[in-house]
Design an enzyme around this catalytic site. Sequence first.
Site, PDB file in Angstrom:
ATOM      1  CD  GLU A   1      -2.908   1.053   2.723  1.00  0.00           C
ATOM      2  OE1 GLU A   1      -2.445   0.501   3.533  1.00  0.00           O
ATOM      3  OE2 GLU A   1      -3.769   1.355   2.433  1.00  0.00           O
TER       4      GLU A   1
ATOM      5  CE  LYS B   1      -7.507   0.691   3.338  1.00  0.00           C
ATOM      6  NZ  LYS B   1      -6.371   1.404   3.844  1.00  0.00           N
TER       7      LYS B   1
ATOM      8  CB  CYS C   1      -4.267  -1.911   4.151  1.00  0.00           C
ATOM      9  SG  CYS C   1      -3.235  -1.526   5.666  1.00  0.00           S
TER      10      CYS C   1
HETATM   11  O1  LIG Z   1      -3.479   7.094   5.018  1.00  0.00           O
HETATM   12  C1  LIG Z   1      -2.663   6.688   4.297  1.00  0.00           C
HETATM   13  O2  LIG Z   1      -1.838   7.869   4.044  1.00  0.00           O
HETATM   14  C2  LIG Z   1      -2.274   5.437   3.640  1.00  0.00           C
HETATM   15  N1  LIG Z   1      -3.272   4.537   4.085  1.00  0.00           N
HETATM   16  C3  LIG Z   1      -2.896   3.895   5.454  1.00  0.00           C
HETATM   17  O3  LIG Z   1      -1.553   3.839   5.946  1.00  0.00           O
HETATM   18  C4  LIG Z   1      -3.858   2.930   5.910  1.00  0.00           C
HETATM   19  C5  LIG Z   1      -4.785   3.996   6.572  1.00  0.00           C
HETATM   20  S1  LIG Z   1      -4.088   5.149   7.490  1.00  0.00           S
HETATM   21  N2  LIG Z   1      -3.460   2.234   6.832  1.00  0.00           N
HETATM   22  C6  LIG Z   1      -4.420   1.048   7.264  1.00  0.00           C
HETATM   23  O4  LIG Z   1      -5.303   1.047   6.656  1.00  0.00           O
HETATM   24  C7  LIG Z   1      -3.815   0.352   8.383  1.00  0.00           C
HETATM   25  C8  LIG Z   1      -4.726  -0.663   8.835  1.00  0.00           C
HETATM   26  C9  LIG Z   1      -4.256  -1.313  10.023  1.00  0.00           C
HETATM   27  O5  LIG Z   1      -3.277  -1.013  10.389  1.00  0.00           O
HETATM   28  C10 LIG Z   1      -5.359  -2.452  10.608  1.00  0.00           C
HETATM   29  O6  LIG Z   1      -6.321  -2.722   9.984  1.00  0.00           O
HETATM   30  O7  LIG Z   1      -5.024  -2.712  11.922  1.00  0.00           O
END
Ligand SMILES: O=C(O)CNC(=O)[C@H](CS)NC(=O)CCC(=O)C(=O)O
Length: 286
Positions: free
Chosen positions: A42, A118, A160
């Site tokens: 990702e 997503k 993710c």
């Molecule tokens: O937002 C951004 O810049 C890029 N996207 C991410 O890093 C995303 C959202 S913050 N990370 C996740 O979805 C973590 C999921 C996770 O860690 C869980 O389900 O426990």
Amino acid sequence: MAAQLAVLQMNSSDKVEGNLIQAEKLIQQAAYRGAKVIVLPECFASYAGKDTLQIAKQESDSNGPIRQLLARLAAQHKVWLIGGSIPFLPKENSADRRAFSACFVYNDKGKELGQYSKIHLFDVTVSDSKGQYQESKEYMSGSHLLIVDTPIGRLAPLICYDLRFPELFRALINYGVEIICLPSAFTAVTGAAHWDVLMRARAIENFCYMAGADQAGIHADGRETFGHSMIVDPWGKVIAAAETDQPEVIMAEVDLNRLHQLRGRMPSLKHRQDQLLRNIKVYHYS
Ligand SMILES: O=C(O)CNC(=O)[C@H](CS)NC(=O)CCC(=O)C(=O)O
């Protein structure tokens, strides 16, 4: 026919150029080692930066430089690329202030087959340095699934946080999917608690391969991701896993004969009682 599936573990910064150099090096390594399908993590091109909308507009069609690079590398190395995720805003949405988090897929001739955006957005409080995650501030949910028939099996990408929604995996299995790829950036805290269990659970309950390409280490805004990129077989066995929290290539063989043999011996997917559950009587005494 057994064939090689690779997941790339990366430590992406908020600088696109350096990230693309890192991605190209790892793709080269994986292809050299015989990978037929390669999964990127990702936000491989830019992570925890402030350029989401700018990249999304730049990549609004297949002439976008990141999409062009993925197409070129797929053709050059004759590999299928499951393109992690990049911010994406199709021309018809250009007035939107949020992007899709899109995984573009390329065949081994460099043809862009489509993208999965997503669906589940990570609006969650985590006991880490960042604390409050609000993915929906920058991204919109996707609304379709993508399935591709590759030389190593029927494959679908999710991204993710989608890992926590078993119903999404069942929807894919209903279309005969055998390999589910998961470009990810799991937080270090929630990854330590749940990544391994969830990756193995999805593989076990769906008798599918799970290919998790995760970000690892510290990133531009100080957040930390879990790494532990891994490939899990349809029996739930971790058959390949990152040994470090550094960028690396993790590879394993996909054996569809074994997958279908396991599904035959334990036909749990055929034993589902969806119809009954839809109208089931419930007695609740309180
Ligand atoms: O937002 C951004 O810049 C890029 N996207 C991410 O890093 C995303 C959202 S913050 N990370 C996740 O979805 C973590 C999921 C996770 O860690 C869980 O389900 O426990």
